[in-house]
Scaffold this motif. Structure first.
Motif, PDB file in Angstrom:
ATOM      1  N   PHE A 124       0.593 -10.966  -5.847  1.00 43.89           N
ATOM      2  CA  PHE A 124       1.600 -11.269  -4.838  1.00 43.89           C
ATOM      3  C   PHE A 124       1.492 -12.618  -4.156  1.00 43.89           C
ATOM      4  O   PHE A 124       2.368 -12.967  -3.363  1.00 43.89           O
ATOM      5  N   LEU A 125       0.451 -13.358  -4.395  1.00 44.43           N
ATOM      6  CA  LEU A 125       0.346 -14.665  -3.705  1.00 44.43           C
ATOM      7  C   LEU A 125       0.443 -15.814  -4.673  1.00 44.43           C
ATOM      8  O   LEU A 125       0.285 -15.740  -5.819  1.00 44.43           O
ATOM      9  N   MET A 185       8.025 -11.220  -4.167  1.00 46.72           N
ATOM     10  CA  MET A 185       8.116 -10.107  -3.247  1.00 46.72           C
ATOM     11  C   MET A 185       7.149 -10.346  -2.092  1.00 46.72           C
ATOM     12  O   MET A 185       5.989 -10.661  -2.293  1.00 46.72           O
ATOM     13  N   ASP A 186       7.617 -10.173  -0.859  1.00 48.17           N
ATOM     14  CA  ASP A 186       6.793 -10.353   0.329  1.00 48.17           C
ATOM     15  C   ASP A 186       6.135  -9.038   0.718  1.00 48.17           C
ATOM     16  O   ASP A 186       6.573  -8.346   1.631  1.00 48.17           O
ATOM     17  N   ARG A 187       5.101  -8.718   0.010  1.00 47.96           N
ATOM     18  CA  ARG A 187       4.382  -7.477   0.253  1.00 47.96           C
ATOM     19  C   ARG A 187       3.110  -7.804   1.023  1.00 47.96           C
ATOM     20  O   ARG A 187       2.409  -8.746   0.700  1.00 47.96           O
ATOM     21  N   SER A 188       2.810  -7.010   2.030  1.00 45.22           N
ATOM     22  CA  SER A 188       1.573  -7.230   2.784  1.00 45.22           C
ATOM     23  C   SER A 188       0.405  -6.598   2.028  1.00 45.22           C
ATOM     24  O   SER A 188       0.592  -5.766   1.133  1.00 45.22           O
ATOM     25  N   ARG A 245      -1.102 -10.961   5.586  1.00 42.07           N
ATOM     26  CA  ARG A 245      -1.352 -11.369   4.203  1.00 42.07           C
ATOM     27  C   ARG A 245      -2.536 -12.336   4.111  1.00 42.07           C
ATOM     28  O   ARG A 245      -3.038 -12.595   3.034  1.00 42.07           O
ATOM     29  N   SER A 246      -2.981 -12.851   5.228  1.00 40.17           N
ATOM     30  CA  SER A 246      -4.028 -13.865   5.281  1.00 40.17           C
ATOM     31  C   SER A 246      -5.421 -13.264   5.053  1.00 40.17           C
ATOM     32  O   SER A 246      -5.826 -12.333   5.765  1.00 40.17           O
ATOM     33  N   TYR A 257       1.013  -5.962   8.606  1.00 40.69           N
ATOM     34  CA  TYR A 257       1.925  -6.957   8.021  1.00 40.69           C
ATOM     35  C   TYR A 257       1.216  -8.251   7.634  1.00 40.69           C
ATOM     36  O   TYR A 257       1.857  -9.217   7.247  1.00 40.69           O
TER      37      TYR A 257
END
Length: 73
Positions: A72-73, A1-4, A39-40, A37
């Motif tokens: 998530f990562l 899942m691409d969750r921020s 994630r880094s 948005y």
């Protein structure tokens, strides 16, 4: 899942009034310039450090980011 990270931390909103995670999430939600948005770690950490909001301390950010990474990562 691409969750921020932002989306992840929103899950702490509405918790106990004095819970540091809830306070962080509420403050982040009310900060309209927060990178929603992203994630880094580096980008988010730089934002937290430059903003220096007492409601979003960097030590708590580090903890929340580790939880985000685990899921998530």
């Amino acid at each position: 899942m691409d969750r921020s990270f932002y989306q992840f931390v929103l899950s702490y909103r509405g918790g106990e009034k004095n819970d540091p995670h809830t306070i962080f999430a509420e403050s982040m939600f009310n900060d309209h310039s927060f990178p929603r948005y992203e994630r880094s770690f580096d980008t988010l950490s730089r934002y937290i450090e430059e903003k220096a909001d007492p409601q979003m301390p960097s030590v708590l950010f580090d903890e929340l980011y580790r939880h985000f990474e685990d899921r998530f990562l």
